[in-house]
Design an enzyme around this catalytic site. Sequence first.
Site, PDB file in Angstrom:
ATOM      1  N   GLU A 303       0.823  -1.216   0.000  1.00 24.37           N
ATOM      2  CA  GLU A 303       0.000   0.000   0.000  1.00 24.37           C
ATOM      3  C   GLU A 303       0.853   1.260   0.000  1.00 24.37           C
ATOM      4  O   GLU A 303       0.632   2.192   0.778  1.00 24.37           O
ATOM      5  CB  GLU A 303      -0.956   0.000   1.201  1.00 24.37           C
ATOM      6  CG  GLU A 303      -1.911  -1.178   1.181  1.00 24.37           C
ATOM      7  CD  GLU A 303      -2.975  -1.140   2.259  1.00 24.37           C
ATOM      8  OE1 GLU A 303      -2.679  -0.653   3.352  1.00 24.37           O
ATOM      9  OE2 GLU A 303      -4.089  -1.610   1.998  1.00 24.37           O
ATOM     10  N   ASP A 376      -8.328  -9.010   4.044  1.00 19.94           N
ATOM     11  CA  ASP A 376      -8.076  -7.881   4.944  1.00 19.94           C
ATOM     12  C   ASP A 376      -9.116  -7.768   6.051  1.00 19.94           C
ATOM     13  O   ASP A 376      -9.970  -6.885   5.987  1.00 19.94           O
ATOM     14  CB  ASP A 376      -8.049  -6.587   4.109  1.00 19.94           C
ATOM     15  CG  ASP A 376      -7.375  -5.446   4.836  1.00 19.94           C
ATOM     16  OD1 ASP A 376      -6.993  -5.632   5.995  1.00 19.94           O
ATOM     17  OD2 ASP A 376      -7.240  -4.369   4.228  1.00 19.94           O
ATOM     18  N   GLU A 404     -12.590  -2.123  12.234  1.00 19.12           N
ATOM     19  CA  GLU A 404     -12.607  -1.349  10.995  1.00 19.12           C
ATOM     20  C   GLU A 404     -13.701  -1.819  10.041  1.00 19.12           C
ATOM     21  O   GLU A 404     -14.347  -1.018   9.385  1.00 19.12           O
ATOM     22  CB  GLU A 404     -11.224  -1.463  10.324  1.00 19.12           C
ATOM     23  CG  GLU A 404     -11.151  -0.812   8.960  1.00 19.12           C
ATOM     24  CD  GLU A 404      -9.775  -0.955   8.317  1.00 19.12           C
ATOM     25  OE1 GLU A 404      -8.868  -1.548   8.933  1.00 19.12           O
ATOM     26  OE2 GLU A 404      -9.615  -0.460   7.182  1.00 19.12           O
TER      27      GLU A 404
HETATM   28  C1  BDP Z   1      -6.139  -2.058   6.062  1.00 19.91           C
HETATM   29  C2  BDP Z   1      -6.408  -0.700   6.652  1.00 19.91           C
HETATM   30  C3  BDP Z   1      -5.220   0.219   6.529  1.00 19.91           C
HETATM   31  C4  BDP Z   1      -3.985  -0.473   7.048  1.00 19.91           C
HETATM   32  C5  BDP Z   1      -3.796  -1.799   6.351  1.00 19.91           C
HETATM   33  C6  BDP Z   1      -2.627  -2.605   6.912  1.00 19.91           C
HETATM   34  O1  BDP Z   1      -7.517  -0.124   5.975  1.00 19.91           O
HETATM   35  O2  BDP Z   1      -5.516   1.400   7.245  1.00 19.91           O
HETATM   36  O3  BDP Z   1      -2.872   0.316   6.880  1.00 19.91           O
HETATM   37  O4  BDP Z   1      -4.944  -2.591   6.535  1.00 19.91           O
HETATM   38  O5  BDP Z   1      -2.899  -3.577   7.589  1.00 19.91           O
HETATM   39  O6  BDP Z   1      -7.176  -2.912   6.467  1.00 19.91           O
HETATM   40  O7  BDP Z   1      -1.484  -2.281   6.658  1.00 19.91           O
END
Ligand code: BDP
Length: 702
Positions: A303, A376, A404
């Site tokens: 990401e 996720d 979340e």
């Molecule tokens: C996702 C979240 C994000 C996190 C990412 C992670 O939306 O904010 O940075 O996981 O685990 O679910 O790195």
Amino acid sequence: MMRGSRIVNCLCGAILALTALAVPSVLRAQDGYDLWLRYAPLDGEALERLRRLDLHPVASDSDASDPTVELALNELERGLAGLQNAPEEIPADGTPIVLQCDSDLPGPSGHYAVQPYARDSAQGIGIWASEPIGCLYGAFALLRALAQGEDPLTLNLASAPAMPLRMLNHWDNPDGHVERGYAGRSIFDWWRLPGHLDQRMIDYARANASIGINAVVVNNVNARAEMLEPRYIERLARLADAWRPYGIRVYLSARFSAPRDIGRLDTADPLEPAVRAWWQAKADEIYAAIPDFGGFLVKANSEGQPGPQDYGRSHADGANMLAEALGGRGTVIWRAFVYSAEDDTDRAAQAYAEFVPLDGQFADNVIVQVKNGPIDFQPREPFHPMFGAMPNTRLMLEAQITKEYLGFATHLAYLAPMWEEVLQSDTGRDGTVAQVIAPAGMAGVANTGSDRNWSGSHFDQANWYAFGRLAWDPTLSSADIAREWAAQTWSREPATLDTIESIMMDSRQAVVDYMTPLGLAHLMGTGHHYGPALWVCDLARPEWNPCYYHRADAEGIGFDRTATGSDQLAQYAGQVAARWQDPATISDDYLLWFHRVSWQHTTQSGRPLWDELVYRYDHGVSTVDSMAARWASLEGQIDARRYRDVSEYLAIQQAEARWWRDASIAYWQSINGLPLPEGSSAPAHSLEHYQSLTFPEAPGDT
Ligand code: BDP
């Protein structure tokens, strides 16, 4: 203990007892700050028994000056005083609780035994451990049992942690914002540290120790390099000093590009000698301030975060470089949550594809941290196929305690059944997931914040609690954990406990049903992940779009992960894949995760898919209605403030469950044109209405 002080005690006790007569202890005002450590006064036989025994803790001479043993003694005094509604004074005589913290009891770090003993004509309770932290854990275990009304003379508590690392990952930024936080601001006050240590930092450590948590990463995995600067190391050292007696080691999320960001190098290439030297010096600097620093947690090449692949190096190259800098002093926890912007293969398949070929290449002090499922933190995912597939690498499970994707803090969803589901999953290769992670540990993304009740809602405290309890012993049942938590947090009244346990145990499946039933996933609002957004299909990267996951059109719905589709199913062991291979026999829970089927496909319930989907939404909504009704039946059994807090949140959840159901059905109908099954009501609003909603104030965004 002087007699004089006993007399004062008796007077104080009498005053407290009078107050207790006026308001039953269970109804005294609570704001949730005390968590599960309320030690609310016992009554009836359990209270009589404790008073008869007149328990008082003592440590053996050799242990007495240890700060952790002192905490154990203090905790026992505090707990016994609370449970007996008496002042915190040590009685002169009575039954001793003897702490023997340097015994030769064999077992892993933290283990303990708590048992009654009889010596000559004297009886007592013994807490045996081979190191002070075992005594502290044993003290908490004894108090947990007493708080549930158990008889100390029939207890036999012997326990050892199932895994060495029981860790919280805080996604807290240094400015106080918590990514995916729904409980206010960060609890870490970097601004006032190191000069001022907030009492919350002690209360936090105590709560963690009470459930066996022994490691804390204080900053977000989307890390700022400045957290490695001297001014933060100095602040972290103050926290480390405060938490050490509670058995907690501190860790930092490290930004991989730090040598460039703050180190004035022009590269962060892990094979570059200057970069290696920079990390080595950084590690030495940290260890000079914090001799038991735990190590680094790293999110790399995920990401948009920097990582070794920026220089054509592998995850193993990056992790091993940091592992060398830490040496035998600490651990690198390298996250496997990766998916690439350039890779258009199934997102669920990418982590396995990148990491499994690296098995055996990681240094001994590297742990690879794997999320519970391959996408996720969704309300339900099958277990991650990496578990069991890397026999020569220590793997750690990452769970998300903060909700979340399960309604933030305003929805009641008890997560232990979800974690139980993954921990007990048989990988078909190397035992269950719990067995695979046993040499490493479990990390939970924390749900704490500055809210008075810590977790944003009273029931979210249960998720923090259950995470710790399962990391200590993954064979515990989620129902038992719910009950022991509720008895300490709410009330010991059996009928009340039955009701609370039933609400908790129904809650996670309810969320699955009203948000993402039948194996659907990732249908939440863009960015903040609040509310339904099934229709979103225009975001830059395909896997950011809900339509990527559901793939619905007039013919059917679902993601084909079999050989006719992405073939991600082939990443699982044969016997596991076989269970999920056939759309005719797979559990409805995973149907649309692994298969694309027609709207008429016959599900396990016997109903066609479309009818089953609507049935599940309705079921999710009616379960929340019933949770609210069950809670309402407890009015008068629960202290008024917390009763009202929960009631109001349940009303929000009822409305939002309907919103999810209605928006989802309106969208699916716009795609499949099918009428609603008999007896099911039409959505309250048009699809356009749901699509027009925006939530700029939604908390926790990145
Ligand atoms: C996702 C979240 C994000 C996190 C990412 C992670 O939306 O904010 O940075 O996981 O685990 O679910 O790195």
